[in-house]
Design a protein around this motif. Structure first.
Motif, PDB file in Angstrom:
ATOM      1  N   ILE A 194       0.569  -2.158  10.179  1.00 47.47           N
ATOM      2  CA  ILE A 194       1.446  -0.510   9.860  1.00 47.47           C
ATOM      3  C   ILE A 194       2.028  -0.335   8.995  1.00 47.47           C
ATOM      4  O   ILE A 194       2.954  -0.003   8.495  1.00 47.47           O
ATOM      5  CB  ILE A 194       1.052   0.548  10.791  1.00 47.47           C
ATOM      6  N   LYS A 195       3.192  -0.910  10.849  1.00 47.10           N
ATOM      7  CA  LYS A 195       5.291  -0.635  10.093  1.00 47.10           C
ATOM      8  C   LYS A 195       5.329  -1.560   8.978  1.00 47.10           C
ATOM      9  O   LYS A 195       5.879  -1.554   7.897  1.00 47.10           O
ATOM     10  CB  LYS A 195       5.786  -1.791  11.506  1.00 47.10           C
ATOM     11  N   LYS A 196       4.544  -2.939   8.409  1.00 46.77           N
ATOM     12  CA  LYS A 196       5.268  -3.447   7.366  1.00 46.77           C
ATOM     13  C   LYS A 196       4.759  -3.110   6.330  1.00 46.77           C
ATOM     14  O   LYS A 196       5.036  -3.250   5.432  1.00 46.77           O
ATOM     15  CB  LYS A 196       3.661  -5.142   7.415  1.00 46.77           C
ATOM     16  N   TYR A 197       2.932  -2.494   6.196  1.00 47.48           N
ATOM     17  CA  TYR A 197       3.151  -1.791   4.925  1.00 47.48           C
ATOM     18  C   TYR A 197       3.233  -0.353   5.061  1.00 47.48           C
ATOM     19  O   TYR A 197       3.191  -0.139   3.349  1.00 47.48           O
ATOM     20  CB  TYR A 197       1.030  -1.826   5.069  1.00 47.48           C
ATOM     21  N   PHE A 198       3.407   0.383   5.457  1.00 50.62           N
ATOM     22  CA  PHE A 198       4.122   1.396   5.477  1.00 50.62           C
ATOM     23  C   PHE A 198       5.083   2.254   5.811  1.00 50.62           C
ATOM     24  O   PHE A 198       5.320   3.345   5.375  1.00 50.62           O
ATOM     25  CB  PHE A 198       2.766   2.642   6.363  1.00 50.62           C
ATOM     26  N   ASP A 211       7.639   1.809   4.232  1.00 54.17           N
ATOM     27  CA  ASP A 211       8.334   2.008   3.253  1.00 54.17           C
ATOM     28  C   ASP A 211       8.799   4.128   2.786  1.00 54.17           C
ATOM     29  O   ASP A 211       9.360   4.305   1.392  1.00 54.17           O
ATOM     30  CB  ASP A 211       8.681   0.800   2.117  1.00 54.17           C
ATOM     31  N   LEU A 212       7.042   4.303   3.155  1.00 54.03           N
ATOM     32  CA  LEU A 212       6.585   5.399   2.112  1.00 54.03           C
ATOM     33  C   LEU A 212       7.814   6.408   2.702  1.00 54.03           C
ATOM     34  O   LEU A 212       8.269   7.092   3.832  1.00 54.03           O
ATOM     35  CB  LEU A 212       5.306   5.398   3.379  1.00 54.03           C
ATOM     36  N   LYS A 213       8.011   7.211   2.043  1.00 51.66           N
ATOM     37  CA  LYS A 213       9.282   8.727   2.760  1.00 51.66           C
ATOM     38  C   LYS A 213       8.681   9.703   1.961  1.00 51.66           C
ATOM     39  O   LYS A 213       7.522   9.659   1.536  1.00 51.66           O
ATOM     40  CB  LYS A 213       9.912   8.610   1.719  1.00 51.66           C
TER      41      LYS A 213
END
Length: 176
Positions: free
Chosen positions: A36-40, A42-44
């Motif tokens: 989750i941290k790896k793929y999400f 960068d979402l702001k």
């Protein structure tokens, strides 16, 4: 035009503050959390998100009606709802007690109504009552009565269903 509308809708409503990730199953929490941290990560959050529309249902004192028909459906379905503001403090003992009372009353009335459909020549095909949030909107509750009526006995069927409510109000419920 349709493409632009779709993109606008997507940008307006598919955003981090309107989203949730739910995982169910047999997995290692740490592995899923790292993905989750790896793929999400960068979402702001949007700086100026579109405001949610007002979906509230207005209360009113007058009677509102609607009629729909389908010549391929040989019965009439009717519904009566009494709307009112929801309980202001639903997490109290009194509110909990009231919700249990309403569920029990609904269950007993539905049993009475179902029994009526098995006796002789009933004036309606099916019916029922309910109580709860109207359309999932927390500030409006509704008590509802509905039924599937016989075309040739419409008034009688509605009257018979309503009479069960009035009978319960007048006499209550007894052990039986």
């Amino acid at each position: 035009r349709p493409r632009e509308e779709f993109l606008r809708f997507y940008e307006d409503w598919y955003r981090t503050d309107n989203s949730a990730l739910i995982f169910v199953g047999d997995f290692k929490k740490e592995e899923v959390e790292s993905k989750i941290k790896k793929y999400f990560a960068d979402l702001k959050r949007q700086k100026n998100p579109r405001k949610d529309p007002d979906l509230s249902i207005p209360l009113h004192k007058d009677i509102k009606t609607t009629v729909q028909s389908d010549k391929e459906f040989p019965a009439v379905i009717f519904s009566i709802s009494y709307k009112h503001e929801a309980v202001k403090n639903p997490n109290t003992y009194g509110a909990y007690k009231k919700s249990i009372e309403r569920r029990l009353i609904s269950a007993m009335l539905n049993a009475r109504i179902a029994e009526k459909t098995t006796m002789g020549n009933p004036s309606f095909i099916a019916g029922g009552v309910g109580y709860g949030q109207l359309g999932g909107f927390a500030r409006i509750d509704a008590a509802s009565l509905g039924g599937r009526m016989k075309l040739d006995r419409l008034k009688e069927g509605i009257k018979d269903l309503l009479s069960e409510i009035f009978r319960a109000k007048q006499h209550g419920f007894k052990e039986g």
